[in-house]
Write an enzyme that holds these catalytic residues in place. Structure first.
Site, PDB file in Angstrom:
ATOM      1  N   HIS A   1       0.799  -1.223   0.000  1.00 34.38           N
ATOM      2  CA  HIS A   1       0.000   0.000   0.000  1.00 34.38           C
ATOM      3  C   HIS A   1       0.832   1.273   0.000  1.00 34.38           C
ATOM      4  CE1 HIS A   1      -3.316  -2.773   0.593  1.00 34.38           C
ATOM      5  NE2 HIS A   1      -3.963  -1.846  -0.081  1.00 34.38           N
TER       6      HIS A   1
ATOM      7  N   CYS B   1     -10.322  -1.522 -10.281  1.00 35.10           N
ATOM      8  CA  CYS B   1      -9.635  -0.414  -9.609  1.00 35.10           C
ATOM      9  C   CYS B   1      -8.276  -0.811  -9.048  1.00 35.10           C
ATOM     10  CB  CYS B   1     -10.512   0.189  -8.522  1.00 35.10           C
ATOM     11  SG  CYS B   1     -10.949  -0.995  -7.253  1.00 35.10           S
TER      12      CYS B   1
HETATM   13  C1  PEP Z   1      -7.242  -4.150  -4.814  1.00 34.90           C
HETATM   14  O1  PEP Z   1      -7.081  -5.043  -3.977  1.00 34.90           O
HETATM   15  O2  PEP Z   1      -7.059  -4.310  -6.031  1.00 34.90           O
HETATM   16  C2  PEP Z   1      -7.646  -2.806  -4.384  1.00 34.90           C
HETATM   17  C3  PEP Z   1      -7.944  -1.866  -5.253  1.00 34.90           C
HETATM   18  O3  PEP Z   1      -7.673  -2.573  -3.048  1.00 34.90           O
HETATM   19  P1  PEP Z   1      -6.373  -2.271  -2.170  1.00 34.90           P
HETATM   20  O4  PEP Z   1      -5.196  -2.200  -3.094  1.00 34.90           O
HETATM   21  O5  PEP Z   1      -6.605  -1.021  -1.433  1.00 34.90           O
HETATM   22  O6  PEP Z   1      -6.316  -3.472  -1.279  1.00 34.90           O
END
Ligand code: PEP
Ligand code: MG
Length: 759
Positions: A367, A679
């Site tokens: 993240h 996303c």
């Molecule tokens: C994903 O898992 O692709 C997502 C968009 O959520 P995050 O990266 O915040 O876990």
């Protein structure tokens, strides 16, 4: 043997140069195995593409040969160990067809030979050899000892080598390699001054720094020590009714250690020698802990942990001034460097000063990397060889495309890196020309391009102009940078800002998705497998108080605007979805009862757990829209921790298995006539966007910095061509084949520059 092993590993890990580390190693191995000779040969990295070993330390052979004896992998028995990357154990080495006699090293009389490869994460670093005069075969215990030792030392040897390179650079000498390798985290290149950030819980990460004001430094150290002594006295007092006197004796012992004696004297000496208080205390603590660790008595050995604990407490005090503000100053061009970097540390750098991020741990899908992408700041992740303690305040250059960190690049390299910066700026200028053009294929098919966001600073006019809305607002980020849960009003303000900036375009706000590598300092959770543990919707459902407050804030923020959509993360089964829906309805009715005029917005679900792929029908029937979280979906389908640099190379969303799952989700959503978007980071990758276009995706959400590059790809192809490319990708057997084919297609379309730059 185990004791020997522990001691050798400790000695080598704490050595301050590769040379010392290797010398200690060969001496201790001779002693442990009672052999005549022990030598270490390492691969010479300064000669790229050539497999050549060089003798770097020996006990028993001629010292003068060190640094001079070289051999290719196809020469001699040591070369054979490297070539095969497996141990070779011979009672009479001279009889082996690969035996080669090196007169310069004085091994005439040595009969038996045991060599084991030194391998670090699949990379051969060198060979560890023991030899003996008598003709004998080394027994299984010896082989096992040497293999275990080589496996445990590989990391320390790599680290020591990297430290030596940096020290050479600092002295103006040429190192054995130009850069330290990590993983691409966020694209872009940047030059700046390294600011090492560390958590006081990690002594190894405390950097060295020169003292500028000796008296001031000594005074800060004394103040920190007094503060910890005070804490100990208070703790002792407050535990009086809880802990028996003998257990509380530890607090007294801590206080006594800090009230005088060698812990303090040694540190003050080190400060006077020129290292700042935190670095000086770190060294003293490590030295004292080592003395305890080497003791035979188990009770005394355990005291090493107490000393380290004390070290952490004092260093934590040194990080903050009395007013609670951090001592740290940030230069204009800050490159934040750390073992592990948190959202809070990113947010602490004043706006405009943060130019890049380097993290020893984590990978491109961690993240922190995603946050760096959102902030359009280059990042290198998983730079595990980086000697963090040595590079504070050094000039560094980072290449977020290739995942490389350059410390003090030499002139020729600097010219090359500056060219990279120019190329990047040129590409950005070209892409800016696309701002007002639609994301439309050459055969007239249009895709909506949304932005992923999390930090309030991302929501700026430039972004607002480029994106068709927000496709993913990661609400955990504002939660992470606070010291307690934000209240309903505070959250309402945060969400309102985003909704207003984009109205009437849609803003998809995701409910809290903490856990995994996104922790809240005020909700500490310790789990063996955090990515399979308490995260996302699981926390929200176990804490309806937190969830309802958040939903109420969203609904209130949407008043008079109506562009809110709510997205639920990490849902793995129908019961979770039902519970979440019923809580959202409860929040809605509560507000209506309070005479607060709110409407129920569209509710969507993230498909990011493999189980959800197989439930796509029921899920699609119950929600208004779906959004594919390809980051987590890849992690769970491939069983590769997205935050673990060791397996970072296995994390590949272009694997046909992952692509097939994504296609199945899209088809499932289409059957039920529900809009579906993606996303995860795949959407912002030009090659990923091309495949997704071929799969029939109508909208994509990505880091703001990727929008124009993706638009360029969409405008560069027909939809028909994208369908053909996607169909071919799905018949392939491996992710690398898919990437190769996509690279060729992009180049044929004249868009090679976009992928060369790694966008
Ligand atoms: C994903 O898992 O692709 C997502 C968009 O959520 P995050 O990266 O915040 O876990
Ligand atoms: Mg996710």
């Amino acid at each position: 043997m185990l004791d020997f092993l522990r001691r050798i590993v400790q000695e080598v890990s704490s050595a301050d140069s590769l040379d010392t580390a290797l010398k200690m190693l060969v001496g201790s191995v001779c002693e442990a195995l009672d052999v005549t000779v022990c030598s270490v040969y390492l691969v010479d990295k300064s000669i790229p593409q050539q497999d050549e070993l060089v003798l770097l330390a020996t006990k028993g052979l001629r010292e003068e040969a060190v640094g001079h004896i070289r051999m290719h992998f196809d020469e001699g028995l040591t070369g054979l160990v490297a070539q095969r990357a497996e141990p070779i154990n011979l009672d009479n080495a001279a009889q082996h067809p690969r035996f080669k006699f090196f007169a310069e090293i004085g091994e005439e009389e040595l009969k038996s030979f045991l060599g084991v490869p030194i391998i670090n994460y699949g990379k051969l670093l060198g060979v560890l050899v023991v030899q003996q005069r008598e003709q004998r075969r080394f027994n299984d215990d010896h082989v096992a000892f040497l293999i275990t030792l080589a496996a445990q030392l590989a990391g320390a040897i790599t680290q020591a080598g990297a430290s030596e390179d940096i020290t050479k650079l600092m002295r103006g000498e040429r190192p054995s390699r130009d850069y330290i390798e990590g993983l691409p985290g966020s694209t872009g290149v940047a030059m700046g001054k390294a600011v090492v950030v560390y958590s006081a819980t990690d002594l190894e990460a405390v950097p060295d720094r020169p003292v500028t004001d000796l008296e001031g430094e000594l005074e800060s150290f004394r103040q920190a020590v007094y503060a910890v002594v005070d804490d100990m006295t208070t703790l002792n007092r407050s535990m009086q009714d809880v802990l028996p006197a003998e257990e509380r004796a530890l607090f007294d012992a801590f206080a006594m250690m800090l009230e005088g004696g060698s812990l303090i004297d040694d540190t003050e000496r080190r400060i006077k020698e020129g290292n700042w208080a935190s670095g000086a205390f770190r060294d003293t603590v490590k030295e004292h802990a080592r003395i305890f660790e080497e003791m035979d008595d188990m009770y005394l050995r355990d005291r090493a942990d107490d000393i380290r604990d004390l070290g952490r407490r004092v260093i934590a005090k040194l990080q903050f001034k009395e007013d609670g503000l951090p001592v740290r100053q940030y230069p204009e061009q800050t490159i934040l460097v750390g073992e592990e970097i948190s959202a809070v540390q990113l947010a602490a750098v004043p706006t405009g000063k943060l130019k890049g991020v380097v993290s020893v741990r984590g990978s491109g899908s961690s993240h922190v990397a995603i946050l760096a992408r959102a902030m359009q700041i280059p990042a290198v992740m998983g730079a595990s060889d980086l000697p963090v303690g040595l590079i504070d305040e050094q000039e560094v250059f980072i290449d977020g495309y290739g995942g490389r960190v350059y410390v003090h690049p030499h002139e020729a390299l600097r010219a090359e890196l500056t060219r990279l910066i120019d190329e990047e700026q040129q590409m950005t200028r070209e892409l800016l020309e696309l701002i007002d053009l639609p994301a439309q294929t050459q055969d007239g098919f249009t895709i909506s391009l949304f932005a992923n966001t999390g930090l309030q600073t991302d929501i700026n006019p430039a972004l607002s102009k480029q994106a068709d809305g927000i496709g993913l607002f990661r609400t955990e980020v504002p939660f992470q940078i606070r010291t307690q849960f934000p209240g309903e009003e505070e959250q309402e303000k945060i969400y309102r800002e985003a909704l207003e900036a984009f109205a009437p375009r849609p803003v998809v706000i995701r409910t809290l998705d903490v856990g995994g590598d996104k922790m809240l300092s005020y909700l500490p959770v310790y789990e063996e497998n955090p990515f399979l543990g308490w995260r996302g919707i699981r926390i929200s459902l176990d804490h309806p108080d937190i969830f309802i407050t958040q939903v109420r804030a969203m609904l209130k923020a949407n008043r008079g605007l109506g562009n809110l959509q709510i997205l639920l993360p990490m849902v793995s089964g129908m019961s979770e979805l039902r519970q979440a829906m019923s809580l959202i309805q409860r929040a809605h009715s509560e507000l209506l009862e309070e005479d607060c005029e709110v409407s129920l917005p569209p509710i969507g679900l993230m498909i990011e757990v493999p189980a959800a792929v197989y439930l796509i029908g029921p899920f699609a029937r119950h929600v208004d829209f779906l959004s594919i979280g390809s980051n987590d979906l890849t992690q769970y389908l491939l069983a590769v921790d997205r935050n673990n640099e060791r397996v970072g190379k296995l994390y590949d969303t272009f694997q046909p298995s992952v692509l097939s799952a994504i296609l199945a989700i899209i088809q499932g959503a289409h059957i039920h006539n529900k809009p579906v978007s993606l996303c995860g980071e795949l959407a912002g990758n030009p090659m990923g966007a091309l495949i997704l276009l071929g799969m029939g995706m109508e909208s994509l959400s990505m880091s703001a910095g990727s929008i124009l590059a993706v638009k360029r790809v969409i405008r560069g192809f027909t939809r028909e061509k994208a369908i053909d490319i996607m169909s071919r990708a799905l018949t392939m057997e491996d992710g690398s084949d898919v990437r190769l084919m996509l690279t060729q297609e992009m180049e044929a379309a004249g868009l090679g520059g976009l992928i060369r730059a790694g966008r």
